[in-house]
Design a protein around this motif. Structure first.
Motif, short mmCIF file in Angstrom:
data_model
loop_
_atom_site.label_atom_id
_atom_site.label_comp_id
_atom_site.label_asym_id
_atom_site.label_seq_id
_atom_site.Cartn_x
_atom_site.Cartn_y
_atom_site.Cartn_z
N LYS A 182 37.75 0.53 13.49
CA LYS A 182 37.53 1.97 13.60
C LYS A 182 37.31 2.57 12.21
N ILE A 212 36.95 6.22 9.95
CA ILE A 212 37.19 7.66 9.96
C ILE A 212 36.19 8.33 9.03
N TYR A 269 35.06 17.50 15.58
CA TYR A 269 35.98 17.20 14.47
C TYR A 269 37.34 17.84 14.67
N SER A 286 33.67 8.44 15.73
CA SER A 286 34.56 8.53 14.58
C SER A 286 35.17 9.92 14.45
N HIS A 324 38.40 9.58 16.28
CA HIS A 324 39.36 8.77 15.53
C HIS A 324 39.88 9.55 14.32
N THR A 325 38.99 10.27 13.65
CA THR A 325 39.39 11.06 12.48
C THR A 325 40.37 12.16 12.87
N THR A 331 43.73 10.60 13.46
CA THR A 331 44.31 10.11 12.21
C THR A 331 44.89 11.24 11.36
N CYS A 332 44.14 12.33 11.24
CA CYS A 332 44.62 13.42 10.38
C CYS A 332 45.86 14.09 10.98
#
Length: 365
Positions: free
Chosen positions: A155, A157, A182, A306, A309-310, A313-314
């Motif tokens: 993956k 980001i 996003y 992505s 996924h981003t 993650t954040c």
């Protein structure tokens, strides 16, 4: 046996389908009793569908009927596509009892893509596994075959720099679409299916109730990916602002064509004027993303997915409540979110929104 007016003898043979237990009567004719007996024997031989003589094709029809009631239409059509392309050409008229591990290996050997090879194996194992459960075969030949290996791509980001570059080269309304992805982590198919009726302006929430599924027969509007994917998410002020901007863009576009935008219309529609009312499909979104990524000269392996996924993650990096993140993203398992018993609350969602608003402000500087 009876004699007809045309001089022929008539009788019948009753055939029982071993899969469905349905009975079917087949009529036979002959000018002599001997001919009639021979005709009855011929019909019996041709319709000998005992367990030992069931072909893969015959069992497949029954298996698909079973699965069609249990899976989403898009999944069903994808099954049919894989079966018709990779499985049926090799197994169509073969008796179930004659299918061996070697037969399975030969099928897999002629498939080039590792992911497709893995899907085909899983599908074959399920089809023959059900035949084993129904006592049609003594064992599932797939058990003796090593499952094809598939290594998913790592993956990626989207960095802050890459996000700014994407927005720099993306024109409206695509810039709005990227910002939405996003700051919400909504899946590509969910964005395609979003309609204005899914936006609650009073509570600043988006209702995810449908998604576009890509299937062999084209795009299908269906329920989201999993039961957990049907959800309602609270969004930040910057997302509400870009949605309001998108609303104005769409109203002006519809007015240009002498039309009026309604709550039942899609939020993001085709960029082609003649298709202004048609949804922007998942494949359209991917194509546009790749084009803008190229224009921005971004060399990493990021994809449109992505964005999701981003987003995840954040939020994790910010130490926000894992259960709230799971609910927001619509993940199916608690394992992904590292907890099972935490509860999603409005307070948790507000903490997420506060963090995202601060991130949005930092991006605009």
């Amino acid at each position: 046996m009876k004699k007809r007016k045309d001089g022929r003898y008539q009788s019948s043979v009753t055939i029982t389908d071993p899969l469905t237990n349905e009975k079917k009567r087949i009529y036979v004719y002959g000018y002599t009793e001997a001919e009639l007996i021979r005709e009855k024997e011929r019909v019996k031989r041709n319709n000998n569908t005992s367990f030992d003589n069931i072909t893969f094709n015959l069992w497949l029809d029954e298996w698909l009927k079973i699965r069609k009631e249990e899976i989403a239409p898009s999944t069903y059509y994808n099954y049919v596509f894989l079966i018709n392309k990779y499985i049926l050409p090799n197994l169509k008229n073969i008796n179930l009892s004659k299918i061996t591990p070697s037969t399975i290996r030969n099928i897999l050997r002629n498939i080039s893509g590792s992911r497709t090879k893995q899907y085909t194996y899983v599908l074959l194992k399920a089809i023959l596994g059900q035949a084993y459960k129904d006592d049609l075969i003594k064992k599932n030949p797939c058990i003796a075959v090593n499952p094809p290996k598939y290594k998913a791509k790592e993956k990626q980001i989207i960095s802050d720099y890459e996000f700014k570059k994407l927005l720099q080269y993306a024109e409206l309304p695509i810039r709005n679409l990227f910002i939405l992805a996003y700051y919400t982590g909504i899946r590509r198919g969910e964005i395609s299916a979003l309609k204005w009726e899914n936006i609650d302006w009073d509570t600043n929430t988006i209702k995810i109730v449908t998604a576009i599924k890509i299937a062999a027969k084209g795009n299908l509007i269906s329920t989201p990916k999993t039961e957990n994917s049907t959800r309602e998410i609270l969004v930040s002020k910057n997302v509400i602002n870009i949605l309001k901007q998108q609303l104005l863009i769409q109203k002006e576009r519809y007015l240009k064509h002498g039309d009026k935008l309604t709550k039942n219309d899609f939020i993001f529609t085709s960029l082609k004027d003649k298709n202004y009312k048609k949804m922007l499909t998942p494949m359209n979104i991917t194509t546009i993303f790749n084009k803008i990524k190229s224009l921005a000269e971004i060399k990493s392996n990021i994809t449109f997915h992505s964005f999701r996924h981003t987003h995840a993650t954040c939020l994790v990096e910010a130490n926000l409540p894992i259960k709230a993140i799971q609910a927001r993203l619509g993940h199916a398992t608690a394992g992904f979110t590292l907890t099972t018993y935490a509860h999603n609350t409005l307070k948790m969602q507000k903490e997420i929104v506060g963090f995202l608003d601060n991130k949005a402000k930092s991006m605009s500087n």
